[in-house]
Design a protein around this motif. Sequence first.
Motif, PDB file in Angstrom:
ATOM      1  N   ASN A 153       0.840  -1.200   0.000  1.00  0.00           N
ATOM      2  CA  ASN A 153       0.000   0.000   0.000  1.00  0.00           C
ATOM      3  C   ASN A 153       0.876   1.252   0.000  1.00  0.00           C
ATOM      4  O   ASN A 153       2.101   1.165  -0.001  1.00  0.00           O
ATOM      5  N   GLU A 159       0.637  -6.058   1.549  1.00  0.00           N
ATOM      6  CA  GLU A 159      -0.750  -6.363   1.218  1.00  0.00           C
ATOM      7  C   GLU A 159      -1.003  -7.823   1.596  1.00  0.00           C
ATOM      8  O   GLU A 159      -0.500  -8.742   0.946  1.00  0.00           O
ATOM      9  N   ILE A 160      -1.757  -8.020   2.665  1.00  0.00           N
ATOM     10  CA  ILE A 160      -1.995  -9.374   3.186  1.00  0.00           C
ATOM     11  C   ILE A 160      -3.379  -9.847   2.764  1.00  0.00           C
ATOM     12  O   ILE A 160      -4.366  -9.130   2.900  1.00  0.00           O
ATOM     13  N   LYS A 161      -3.433 -11.065   2.216  1.00  0.00           N
ATOM     14  CA  LYS A 161      -4.701 -11.668   1.816  1.00  0.00           C
ATOM     15  C   LYS A 161      -4.859 -13.020   2.501  1.00  0.00           C
ATOM     16  O   LYS A 161      -3.885 -13.593   2.997  1.00  0.00           O
ATOM     17  N   LEU A 162      -6.096 -13.522   2.501  1.00  0.00           N
ATOM     18  CA  LEU A 162      -6.340 -14.888   2.948  1.00  0.00           C
ATOM     19  C   LEU A 162      -6.234 -15.815   1.747  1.00  0.00           C
ATOM     20  O   LEU A 162      -6.524 -15.430   0.617  1.00  0.00           O
ATOM     21  N   ASP A 165      -8.877 -16.193  -0.935  1.00  0.00           N
ATOM     22  CA  ASP A 165      -9.069 -15.174  -1.965  1.00  0.00           C
ATOM     23  C   ASP A 165      -8.489 -15.597  -3.315  1.00  0.00           C
ATOM     24  O   ASP A 165      -8.672 -14.891  -4.313  1.00  0.00           O
ATOM     25  N   TYR A 166      -7.767 -16.732  -3.337  1.00  0.00           N
ATOM     26  CA  TYR A 166      -7.157 -17.223  -4.570  1.00  0.00           C
ATOM     27  C   TYR A 166      -7.933 -18.441  -5.076  1.00  0.00           C
ATOM     28  O   TYR A 166      -7.873 -19.513  -4.472  1.00  0.00           O
ATOM     29  N   LYS A 180      -3.130 -16.493   6.412  1.00  0.00           N
ATOM     30  CA  LYS A 180      -2.717 -15.207   5.848  1.00  0.00           C
ATOM     31  C   LYS A 180      -1.560 -15.434   4.877  1.00  0.00           C
ATOM     32  O   LYS A 180      -0.660 -16.230   5.134  1.00  0.00           O
ATOM     33  N   THR A 181      -1.595 -14.711   3.755  1.00  0.00           N
ATOM     34  CA  THR A 181      -0.570 -14.883   2.732  1.00  0.00           C
ATOM     35  C   THR A 181      -0.103 -13.529   2.201  1.00  0.00           C
ATOM     36  O   THR A 181      -0.786 -12.510   2.337  1.00  0.00           O
ATOM     37  N   GLU A 183       1.861 -12.158  -1.624  1.00  0.00           N
ATOM     38  CA  GLU A 183       2.117 -12.647  -2.984  1.00  0.00           C
ATOM     39  C   GLU A 183       3.318 -11.924  -3.578  1.00  0.00           C
ATOM     40  O   GLU A 183       3.508 -10.717  -3.364  1.00  0.00           O
ATOM     41  N   GLN A 199      -2.263   1.400  -4.467  1.00  0.00           N
ATOM     42  CA  GLN A 199      -1.120   0.529  -4.189  1.00  0.00           C
ATOM     43  C   GLN A 199       0.073   0.937  -5.041  1.00  0.00           C
ATOM     44  O   GLN A 199      -0.035   1.778  -5.942  1.00  0.00           O
TER      45      GLN A 199
END
Length: 234
Positions: A153, A159-162, A165-166, A180-181, A183, A199
């Motif tokens: 950001n 930038e953390i995603k679960l 979400d993929y 938590k992942t 990329e 971003q």
Amino acid sequence: MLTQAILAKRLSEKQKEFIIKDFTAGNNVESLSIKFNCSQLTIIRNLKKILGELKYKELVKRDKNITPVNSRKNNNIKNILKDNGINKKASYKESEGLENFNENKSKTEFFPIESFLEIAPLDYEIDNTSRKELSSVPIKDIDFPRIVYMIVNKNIELEIKLLKDYPSWEFLPTEDLNRKTIEIYNDLKTAKRICSKEQKVIKVPNTDVFRIVSPILISRGISRIVYSEKLIAL
């Protein structure tokens, strides 16, 4: 060998170009997955990533609106009968019946009905826990390229995603999908295409940093890195 079979296939840039070209020309996802020997999820993910969500949906909607081949055949038969003044009800039914008979006969000759057997689903005897281990690769076994890119950001925060979400990894157990992942990308153009206005893309010139800071990432609840077609376990 088993690990390689379960991991999603990594497509080359050339293959991705052919997939986009074929999909735009009217080939559906199922035929593309067979042609390029990969899952439909991999095809869909790459189409959405390259074309964008909106363009992908437009092309899918276009394919649904195309008149099926059999319908076009039937319409042609109707027009021929009409032009020749033949009784439509009787003649058309006879033509349609003959066409269906020939089609069913061909199917029976090449695929005898008694030859079909019911096959249990592939994952019938696969335990979810073992699938988790086979799907992730330990970070110590990963050969990173010299340079990668990350999306952060504006405050340079990760930038953390679960993992859920993929779409490519949605087959994993629920416990894994809530991990938590972060990329990373090996291609700058791909990273910029995904990056939003809020971003920015940063360059990571020394990929050894991921092994060095893995304890810090784990302490923040981040246990996986999504990298191309790989899922890396910290």
